[in-house]
Design a protein around this motif. Sequence first.
Motif, short mmCIF file in Angstrom:
data_model
loop_
_atom_site.label_atom_id
_atom_site.label_comp_id
_atom_site.label_asym_id
_atom_site.label_seq_id
_atom_site.Cartn_x
_atom_site.Cartn_y
_atom_site.Cartn_z
N GLY A 185 4.03 -0.43 -2.73
CA GLY A 185 5.12 -0.28 -3.68
C GLY A 185 5.74 -1.58 -4.14
O GLY A 185 6.23 -1.69 -5.26
N GLU A 186 5.71 -2.59 -3.27
CA GLU A 186 6.36 -3.87 -3.59
C GLU A 186 5.46 -4.97 -3.02
O GLU A 186 5.74 -5.57 -1.99
CB GLU A 186 7.75 -3.92 -2.96
N ILE A 187 4.37 -5.24 -3.71
CA ILE A 187 3.39 -6.21 -3.23
C ILE A 187 2.94 -7.07 -4.40
O ILE A 187 2.84 -6.59 -5.54
CB ILE A 187 2.19 -5.50 -2.55
N GLN A 188 2.68 -8.35 -4.11
CA GLN A 188 2.32 -9.27 -5.18
C GLN A 188 1.01 -10.01 -4.90
O GLN A 188 0.25 -10.33 -5.82
CB GLN A 188 3.46 -10.29 -5.37
N ASP A 189 0.69 -10.25 -3.64
CA ASP A 189 -0.39 -11.16 -3.27
C ASP A 189 -1.71 -10.40 -3.04
O ASP A 189 -1.83 -9.63 -2.08
CB ASP A 189 0.01 -11.92 -2.01
N VAL A 190 -2.69 -10.64 -3.88
CA VAL A 190 -4.00 -10.00 -3.74
C VAL A 190 -4.67 -10.41 -2.43
O VAL A 190 -5.42 -9.63 -1.83
CB VAL A 190 -4.90 -10.34 -4.93
N ALA A 191 -4.41 -11.61 -1.97
CA ALA A 191 -5.04 -12.09 -0.74
C ALA A 191 -4.71 -11.20 0.45
O ALA A 191 -5.53 -11.06 1.38
CB ALA A 191 -4.60 -13.53 -0.45
N LEU A 192 -3.56 -10.57 0.45
CA LEU A 192 -3.20 -9.65 1.53
C LEU A 192 -4.13 -8.44 1.55
O LEU A 192 -4.49 -7.93 2.61
CB LEU A 192 -1.75 -9.21 1.38
N LEU A 193 -4.52 -7.97 0.38
CA LEU A 193 -5.44 -6.84 0.29
C LEU A 193 -6.86 -7.27 0.68
O LEU A 193 -7.59 -6.51 1.32
CB LEU A 193 -5.43 -6.25 -1.12
N GLU A 194 -7.23 -8.45 0.28
CA GLU A 194 -8.55 -8.97 0.68
C GLU A 194 -8.63 -9.10 2.20
O GLU A 194 -9.66 -8.76 2.81
CB GLU A 194 -8.80 -10.31 0.00
#
Length: 245
Positions: free
Chosen positions: A145-154
């Motif tokens: 819901g409140e996320i900005q950094d794609v690296a966290l998903l990677e």
Amino acid sequence: MSNLAITRVANACALLELNGHTILTDPWFTERWYLRRGEPLGLTVAELPALTAIVATSFAANHWDLRALREYPHKTSTPVYVSTSRMARQARTFGYRMAEVLPWNETRDLAPALSIEAVPAGKTMVWPNNAYVFTSGQTRIFFGGEIQDVALLESYRSRRAPVAVALLPVNGLRPLLGPPLVMGPKQAVAGTAALGAQVLVPIHEAHAKDPLSLIFRKHGSSEEARALATGFDVVCLPPGQRWEY
């Protein structure tokens, strides 16, 4: 018949139906003089079913609506998972006896065949934001819901199985000075691909003309995400429309 359905309520608030269980994300039902939705309200609190759980990613008022939480009738039997200890205390004050902080990378069982995992989603100042993954059988859903950094998903995907559906922000909201608070279309598409998802459901898109809009500006839309996406579907849901996977 699908074992997954999603109804978007407003902003990042959505009702997830997964194998007979219902989960409410980032509750936001009541506007404030300084904070408006910029879109219709898809459901009211009175229209909610008895929920399996309520989750919130951030303490921001459009993700954690304390006024609305007072009105929900099934407080004592509904678990609430949040990202900070203050949010947990607030929920317990309103009668949610089963409210708790779910730390990053920890998992809870919501039902015999349904689990929730907290995923790192960055911080608002010094306070952590959670994302959540719901797993039931072979179906996995990512909610950020409140996320900005794609690296966290990677990073998450490097140690976990892919998800079927990703709910990610797309409006790239940012202050006049400073970095974005949430993903824009490019990041949402990259994040969906990183998670191995088959579907992106955009959230956190509308942005009303209110006092906060003088400071925070929108930089993206769900249609832009749809135009950028390749290899998966983008399902743009108006508030109140129920979609089955």
